[in-house]
Scaffold this active site. Sequence first.
Site, PDB file in Angstrom:
ATOM      1  N   SER A  71      -0.559  -7.979   7.294  1.00 51.52           N
ATOM      2  CA  SER A  71      -1.659  -8.260   8.061  1.00 51.52           C
ATOM      3  C   SER A  71      -1.424  -8.965   9.354  1.00 51.52           C
ATOM      4  O   SER A  71      -0.281  -9.642   9.360  1.00 51.52           O
ATOM      5  CB  SER A  71      -2.605  -9.250   7.199  1.00 51.52           C
ATOM      6  OG  SER A  71      -1.939 -10.304   6.748  1.00 51.52           O
ATOM      7  N   GLU A 126       4.391  -4.524  12.598  1.00 56.26           N
ATOM      8  CA  GLU A 126       3.317  -3.459  11.957  1.00 56.26           C
ATOM      9  C   GLU A 126       2.329  -4.047  11.456  1.00 56.26           C
ATOM     10  O   GLU A 126       2.397  -4.395  10.199  1.00 56.26           O
ATOM     11  CB  GLU A 126       3.833  -2.411  11.276  1.00 56.26           C
ATOM     12  CG  GLU A 126       5.067  -1.515  11.845  1.00 56.26           C
ATOM     13  CD  GLU A 126       4.833  -0.575  12.913  1.00 56.26           C
ATOM     14  OE1 GLU A 126       3.821  -0.434  13.031  1.00 56.26           O
ATOM     15  OE2 GLU A 126       5.752  -0.187  13.502  1.00 56.26           O
ATOM     16  N   LEU A 127       1.106  -4.108  12.307  1.00 52.23           N
ATOM     17  CA  LEU A 127       0.161  -5.175  11.555  1.00 52.23           C
ATOM     18  C   LEU A 127      -1.197  -4.262  11.367  1.00 52.23           C
ATOM     19  O   LEU A 127      -1.271  -2.965  11.325  1.00 52.23           O
ATOM     20  CB  LEU A 127      -0.133  -6.282  12.507  1.00 52.23           C
ATOM     21  CG  LEU A 127       1.086  -7.258  13.149  1.00 52.23           C
ATOM     22  CD1 LEU A 127       0.829  -8.150  14.013  1.00 52.23           C
ATOM     23  CD2 LEU A 127       1.815  -7.804  11.775  1.00 52.23           C
ATOM     24  N   PRO A 158       9.664  -7.157  -0.739  1.00 55.90           N
ATOM     25  CA  PRO A 158       8.437  -6.051  -1.004  1.00 55.90           C
ATOM     26  C   PRO A 158       7.198  -7.160  -1.471  1.00 55.90           C
ATOM     27  O   PRO A 158       7.608  -8.284  -1.772  1.00 55.90           O
ATOM     28  CB  PRO A 158       8.754  -5.196  -1.996  1.00 55.90           C
ATOM     29  CG  PRO A 158       9.864  -6.098  -2.999  1.00 55.90           C
ATOM     30  CD  PRO A 158      10.638  -6.846  -2.031  1.00 55.90           C
ATOM     31  N   SER A 176       0.810  10.477  10.948  1.00 52.47           N
ATOM     32  CA  SER A 176       2.238   9.859  10.538  1.00 52.47           C
ATOM     33  C   SER A 176       3.165  10.867  10.024  1.00 52.47           C
ATOM     34  O   SER A 176       2.890  11.736   9.220  1.00 52.47           O
ATOM     35  CB  SER A 176       2.397   8.645   9.719  1.00 52.47           C
ATOM     36  OG  SER A 176       1.323   8.026   9.852  1.00 52.47           O
ATOM     37  N   ASN A 185       0.814  -1.188  -0.068  1.00 53.23           N
ATOM     38  CA  ASN A 185       0.038   0.146  -0.017  1.00 53.23           C
ATOM     39  C   ASN A 185       0.802   1.298   0.119  1.00 53.23           C
ATOM     40  O   ASN A 185       0.475   2.209  -0.445  1.00 53.23           O
ATOM     41  CB  ASN A 185      -1.019  -0.022   0.912  1.00 53.23           C
ATOM     42  CG  ASN A 185      -0.367  -0.137   2.504  1.00 53.23           C
ATOM     43  OD1 ASN A 185       0.480  -0.645   2.680  1.00 53.23           O
ATOM     44  ND2 ASN A 185      -1.128  -0.108   3.577  1.00 53.23           N
ATOM     45  N   CYS A 235      -3.565   1.061   6.880  1.00 57.81           N
ATOM     46  CA  CYS A 235      -3.856   0.574   8.044  1.00 57.81           C
ATOM     47  C   CYS A 235      -4.146   1.344   9.165  1.00 57.81           C
ATOM     48  O   CYS A 235      -4.703   0.833  10.059  1.00 57.81           O
ATOM     49  CB  CYS A 235      -2.157  -0.034   8.816  1.00 57.81           C
ATOM     50  SG  CYS A 235      -1.011   0.971   8.547  1.00 57.81           S
ATOM     51  N   ARG A 287      11.361   3.001   5.701  1.00 59.33           N
ATOM     52  CA  ARG A 287      10.887   3.042   7.049  1.00 59.33           C
ATOM     53  C   ARG A 287      11.671   2.054   7.930  1.00 59.33           C
ATOM     54  O   ARG A 287      11.856   2.058   8.980  1.00 59.33           O
ATOM     55  CB  ARG A 287       9.302   3.138   7.191  1.00 59.33           C
ATOM     56  CG  ARG A 287       9.013   3.339   8.810  1.00 59.33           C
ATOM     57  CD  ARG A 287       7.373   4.024   8.600  1.00 59.33           C
ATOM     58  NE  ARG A 287       6.735   2.617   8.643  1.00 59.33           N
ATOM     59  CZ  ARG A 287       5.488   2.729   8.926  1.00 59.33           C
ATOM     60  NH1 ARG A 287       4.806   3.918   9.341  1.00 59.33           N
ATOM     61  NH2 ARG A 287       4.839   1.744   9.166  1.00 59.33           N
ATOM     62  N   ARG A 331      -7.673   8.778   2.025  1.00 55.86           N
ATOM     63  CA  ARG A 331      -6.252   8.691   1.607  1.00 55.86           C
ATOM     64  C   ARG A 331      -5.873   7.427   1.215  1.00 55.86           C
ATOM     65  O   ARG A 331      -6.321   6.469   1.741  1.00 55.86           O
ATOM     66  CB  ARG A 331      -5.359   9.298   2.749  1.00 55.86           C
ATOM     67  CG  ARG A 331      -3.803   9.444   2.427  1.00 55.86           C
ATOM     68  CD  ARG A 331      -3.255   9.985   3.633  1.00 55.86           C
ATOM     69  NE  ARG A 331      -3.006   9.028   4.705  1.00 55.86           N
ATOM     70  CZ  ARG A 331      -1.785   8.539   4.980  1.00 55.86           C
ATOM     71  NH1 ARG A 331      -0.588   8.870   4.483  1.00 55.86           N
ATOM     72  NH2 ARG A 331      -1.619   7.634   6.000  1.00 55.86           N
TER      73      ARG A 331
END
Length: 495
Positions: free
Chosen positions: A243, A264-265, A189, A455, A165, A298, A173, A292
């Site tokens: 996920s 990071e889910l 990726p 963020s 996404n 997420c 990051r 957005r």
Amino acid sequence: MSTTFETVTELISPDAGSVQEADRVIGSLALPAHGIAVHDPATGETIAHVRDDDAEKALIAVSEADRAGNAWARTTSRQRADVLHAWYGKLIDHAEEFAHLISREMGKPLAEARGEVKYGTDFVRWYAEESVRPAGSFRESPDGAANILTRRSPVGLAVLITPWNFPLAMATRKIAPALAAGCPAVIKPATLTPLTTYFAVKLAVEAGVPEDLVQVINTSDSKAFSEAVLSDSRVRKVSFTGSTPVGRQLLQLASRNVLRSSMELGGNAPLIVFDDADLQRAVDGTFAAKLRNGGQSCIGANRIYVQDGIADDFVAALAERFEQVTVGSGLGNGTLLGALIDNRAVNQMKAFTRNALDLGAELVTGGHAYAAAGHFFAPTLLDRVPEESDVATSEIFGPIAAIQRFSSEAEVITRANATEFGLAGYLFTENLDRAFNVADRLETGIVGINQGVPSNATAPFGGIKQSGLGREGSSEGLEEYQNIRFYNVARRATP
Ligand code: NAD
């Protein structure tokens, strides 16, 4: 109100010049003629193929990264900072190409892709700056018998797995703090959007990152990949964004070698609009937090709770904004809402809408797909959504705003927290006490107060509960790639 899901409405076509710009970048990536096909979600066209690496290739990548990592771990923080600054410069020089490429492979409107380039490159700049400020401390033991010095060292080889996404930002990051800390990396990726990572890593090497230090692996068998690399004793860290179900599987694999794990889910963000909110601010913030990235975020607003006194005005104002949204190719002129990532996502939006309406929700606007080769769904506003409907209990990941009404502050806090997820929450109020009191009680790692896009590189992004472990961005994001050690230096009193 019924919906056919097949409304033929005009979509904005891609601009030929913008497509050419994206394809020029793809042409520069030295990609194979066969392998995993990459599609433009706005047109369905195949735009490239990438290698389909097997587990053996992934382990070779681990070996090469590990070898390069030995020297990298011994560089000074200034040397690493200089390389990261040079990478940042390259990324910025190619910002427009990145924006076109992101839009072409992922579908988001060019203006939003430019926003992602800004957001994603900021992590590289931030960690270039942060790497020369290694955290350490000096303490004295309470009995005066020792001095304690704490130091940070690189955690070691990091496996980085990213979603589709935010193809640039999710990669930078992770790569930037790994490099800043002195770690080598193998990045995988998402197969839907691998091209941006290739381009970013190519520029990293041009900027002075040692050739083998960051390895890119693409595979159609991600399970075999993770089983192979996470069992290899040279790997010391896994950082995953995706996920919650996949995160659970990776945590199980990581337990074999007790890997440092950052997860990071998924999210199911509550967004709360109180009667005392500034209506315009609340509508603007909700619009951004919902639409957005086509809602494919997420931290996208998932359950929108609006207090009874403001609800009618809020729904009317948000509907007006939704009805003005132009839909089409991200590379089209004036597009505000691009394609969803694939057809499965469109079918999911149809199923969510149908389920909510069957249970008694009201369709205010949208609610239909488009007869097109690309994957489009109209910006959709549902009001009076029952709590048990799928849009209220699942992560929507699409352009459906699902509104529930509430009467009291206590009630909405209970409802907002009634989920196993805890990534982001939002609240809109002009009352400062209420803002902090409610924010303190929301069970989320991130709270947007009177704004919908919380963020940035300075913020420690991450969730609580089943939304994850660890933080990305900020100084905390660097610590995810560092071991903390202490030296106990004995003290003897001199006479
Ligand atoms: P996903 O979990 O299906 O895939 C994410 C990545 O994991 C992809 O690269 C995929 O190929 C890979 N993968 C899948 N199974 C794997 C396995 N067994 N071993 C190794 N890799 C595997 O998620 P998605 O559909 O790409 O992304 C959407 C999800 O990501 C949403 O739930 C969203 O909330 C979450 N997300 C979270 C954050 C965050 O920071 N918390 C950010 C963006 C997206």
